[in-house]
Scaffold this motif. Structure first.
Motif, PDB file in Angstrom:
ATOM      1  N   ILE A 197       0.942  -1.116  -0.292  1.00 27.49           N
ATOM      2  CA  ILE A 197      -0.045  -0.164   0.095  1.00 27.49           C
ATOM      3  C   ILE A 197       0.947   1.132   0.013  1.00 27.49           C
ATOM      4  O   ILE A 197       1.659   1.459   0.931  1.00 27.49           O
ATOM      5  N   SER A 198       0.716   2.015  -1.190  1.00 28.55           N
ATOM      6  CA  SER A 198       1.057   3.584  -1.166  1.00 28.55           C
ATOM      7  C   SER A 198       0.271   4.280  -0.146  1.00 28.55           C
ATOM      8  O   SER A 198       1.049   4.819   0.897  1.00 28.55           O
ATOM      9  N   TYR A 199      -0.954   4.365  -0.457  1.00 27.79           N
ATOM     10  CA  TYR A 199      -1.808   5.155   0.428  1.00 27.79           C
ATOM     11  C   TYR A 199      -3.091   4.412   0.542  1.00 27.79           C
ATOM     12  O   TYR A 199      -3.523   3.933  -0.320  1.00 27.79           O
ATOM     13  N   ALA A 200      -3.439   4.397   1.946  1.00 28.38           N
ATOM     14  CA  ALA A 200      -4.980   4.190   2.083  1.00 28.38           C
ATOM     15  C   ALA A 200      -5.556   4.991   3.139  1.00 28.38           C
ATOM     16  O   ALA A 200      -5.192   5.591   4.082  1.00 28.38           O
ATOM     17  N   VAL A 201      -6.847   5.538   2.480  1.00 23.85           N
ATOM     18  CA  VAL A 201      -7.390   6.768   3.028  1.00 23.85           C
ATOM     19  C   VAL A 201      -8.904   6.503   3.085  1.00 23.85           C
ATOM     20  O   VAL A 201      -9.640   5.947   2.335  1.00 23.85           O
ATOM     21  N   ARG A 202      -9.315   6.814   4.335  1.00 22.10           N
ATOM     22  CA  ARG A 202     -10.748   6.831   4.698  1.00 22.10           C
ATOM     23  C   ARG A 202     -11.472   8.041   3.986  1.00 22.10           C
ATOM     24  O   ARG A 202     -11.429   9.176   4.677  1.00 22.10           O
ATOM     25  N   ASN A 203     -11.915   7.795   2.855  1.00 20.62           N
ATOM     26  CA  ASN A 203     -12.354   9.083   1.831  1.00 20.62           C
ATOM     27  C   ASN A 203     -13.201   9.982   2.732  1.00 20.62           C
ATOM     28  O   ASN A 203     -13.594  11.111   2.630  1.00 20.62           O
ATOM     29  N   LEU A 243      -5.125  -4.247   3.181  1.00 17.38           N
ATOM     30  CA  LEU A 243      -5.570  -3.094   4.006  1.00 17.38           C
ATOM     31  C   LEU A 243      -5.909  -3.617   5.478  1.00 17.38           C
ATOM     32  O   LEU A 243      -5.643  -3.136   6.455  1.00 17.38           O
ATOM     33  N   GLY A 244      -6.393  -5.041   5.309  1.00 18.03           N
ATOM     34  CA  GLY A 244      -6.718  -5.337   6.599  1.00 18.03           C
ATOM     35  C   GLY A 244      -5.390  -5.962   7.477  1.00 18.03           C
ATOM     36  O   GLY A 244      -5.315  -5.489   8.667  1.00 18.03           O
ATOM     37  N   GLU A 245      -4.411  -6.314   6.814  1.00 15.14           N
ATOM     38  CA  GLU A 245      -2.982  -6.745   7.134  1.00 15.14           C
ATOM     39  C   GLU A 245      -2.324  -5.333   7.790  1.00 15.14           C
ATOM     40  O   GLU A 245      -1.695  -5.387   8.670  1.00 15.14           O
ATOM     41  N   ALA A 246      -2.465  -4.297   6.967  1.00 10.20           N
ATOM     42  CA  ALA A 246      -1.857  -3.240   7.384  1.00 10.20           C
ATOM     43  C   ALA A 246      -2.359  -2.522   8.577  1.00 10.20           C
ATOM     44  O   ALA A 246      -1.938  -1.815   9.522  1.00 10.20           O
ATOM     45  N   GLY A 247      -3.919  -2.843   8.970  1.00  8.92           N
ATOM     46  CA  GLY A 247      -4.490  -2.360  10.227  1.00  8.92           C
ATOM     47  C   GLY A 247      -4.506  -3.391  11.316  1.00  8.92           C
ATOM     48  O   GLY A 247      -5.159  -2.965  12.215  1.00  8.92           O
ATOM     49  N   GLY A 248      -4.202  -4.601  10.870  1.00  5.50           N
ATOM     50  CA  GLY A 248      -4.006  -5.761  11.996  1.00  5.50           C
ATOM     51  C   GLY A 248      -5.631  -5.955  12.268  1.00  5.50           C
ATOM     52  O   GLY A 248      -6.016  -6.394  13.527  1.00  5.50           O
ATOM     53  N   THR A 249      -6.578  -5.885  11.292  1.00  3.11           N
ATOM     54  CA  THR A 249      -8.102  -6.161  11.601  1.00  3.11           C
ATOM     55  C   THR A 249      -8.715  -7.055  10.438  1.00  3.11           C
ATOM     56  O   THR A 249      -8.248  -7.064   9.297  1.00  3.11           O
ATOM     57  N   ALA A 250      -9.623  -7.726  10.548  1.00  2.00           N
ATOM     58  CA  ALA A 250     -10.469  -8.569   9.586  1.00  2.00           C
ATOM     59  C   ALA A 250     -11.320  -7.602   8.882  1.00  2.00           C
ATOM     60  O   ALA A 250     -12.015  -6.579   9.642  1.00  2.00           O
TER      61      ALA A 250
END
Length: 310
Positions: A197-203, A243-250
């Motif tokens: 992931i370069s960027y992940a954004v809650r738009n 994204l789940g792995e980056a945030g440690g969440t399912a």
């Protein structure tokens, strides 16, 4: 002069602004259906209604004094807002990323849905070809599109410009868009540089956004090249897992998912910020002449507009 500008992204519009200020007549041609370019926004119909995703640049910076003055004007007009979560100099368009570009474009004569196939010169005049029809004449021409698209238009007229464009390699980027049924409280609003992931954004966390849990996840160029020909649905699955792995969440199943492949997302060029042939009245500008950021694209177009005006 009558000036034709091929490309109505931020570089082309910045050039048009400068030329318009000094009394020149500008016509811009762009293959897209509307304003956006690097600051594009995609609007889609989902099970929860109409949603908008900033699937181009997630945000932009304003560090130089000149660009910051323009951004301050946009801010006063309600077209942008600061977004500190992405950095101290970070800004976003409001209510969507392409809002300031739309406002810029509205001040000019822009031909949308007009893919330019050739630029030709007849005596002292330039002609813009769209399919089998040529438009003009123009006394000067500017090419403000990605390097890979600019090179064929420039090659018949100025080989040094064409060679500069051909020396640039733009890396791709996959941009995945998701809508979820409810907020994912275990994730931060902004994630940078984790795994692929370069960027992940809650738009939906950006200022002035509509309700709804929307996300944009953009992959880095190495991952994008590795998965360049993947089906968009598969790309959505892979980046959702990342994204789940980056945030440690399912991650829950999204209500809507889509992906867009940007082929010319991250240019590698380090040429001067503008190219101008005064004898031919032919120029080129864009972020590929410096670095692939919104601010640099604007600086390139603005500098070329000043050079032509002189």
């Amino acid at each position: 002069m009558r000036v034709a500008i091929v490309g109505a992204g931020i570089a082309g519009l910045a050039c048009a602004d400068r030329l318009h200020e000094t009394g020149h007549n500008i016509t811009l041609f762009d293959k897209a259906r509307g304003a956006g370019g690097r600051m594009s926004t995609r609007r889609v119909t989902t099970p929860s209604g109409h949603m908008a995703y900033d699937h181009g640049a997630t945000h932009f910076t304003a560090r130089s004094l000149e660009f910051r003055s323009l951004v301050d004007l946009w801010h006063a007009q309600g077209l942008v807002a600061p977004w500190p979560v992405a950095g101290v100099h970070a800004w976003v368009g409001t209510p969507s990323m392409n809002a300031p570009i739309r406002a810029q474009a509205n001040a000019h004569d822009v031909w949308w849905s007009s893919p330019v196939t050739a630029l030709t010169r007849d005596g002292q005049d330039w002609w813009v070809h769209i399919e089998a029809v040529r438009h003009g004449p123009f006394e000067a021409a500017v090419v403000a599109i990605p390097a890979e698209q600019a090179a064929p238009l420039l090659s018949l007229h100025d080989f040094d410009m064409a060679r500069a464009a051909m020396s640039v390699r733009s890396h791709p980027c996959w941009s995945a868009m998701y809508l979820f049924a409810k907020p994912i409280v275990t994730l931060p609003d902004f994630i940078r540089g984790v795994g692929p992931i370069s960027y992940a954004v809650r738009n939906s966390a950006k200022p002035a956004r509509a309700p709804g849990e929307t996300w944009v996840v953009q992959s880095d160029w190495a991952w994008s090249e590795q998965h360049l020909t993947r089906d968009p649905a598969r790309v959505c699955d892979l980046l959702l897992s990342a994204l789940g792995e980056a945030g440690g969440t399912a991650m829950p199943e999204p209500l809507h998912a889509d992906a867009h492949r940007w082929l010319f997302s991250q240019p590698s060029g380090r040429e001067p910020e503008l190219l101008w042939n005064d004898a031919l009245r032919l120029g080129a500008c864009g972020d590929w002449l410096s670095h692939g950021f919104v601010e640099y694209a604007w600086q390139s177009g603005s500098a070329l507009g000043r050079a032509i005006a002189r």
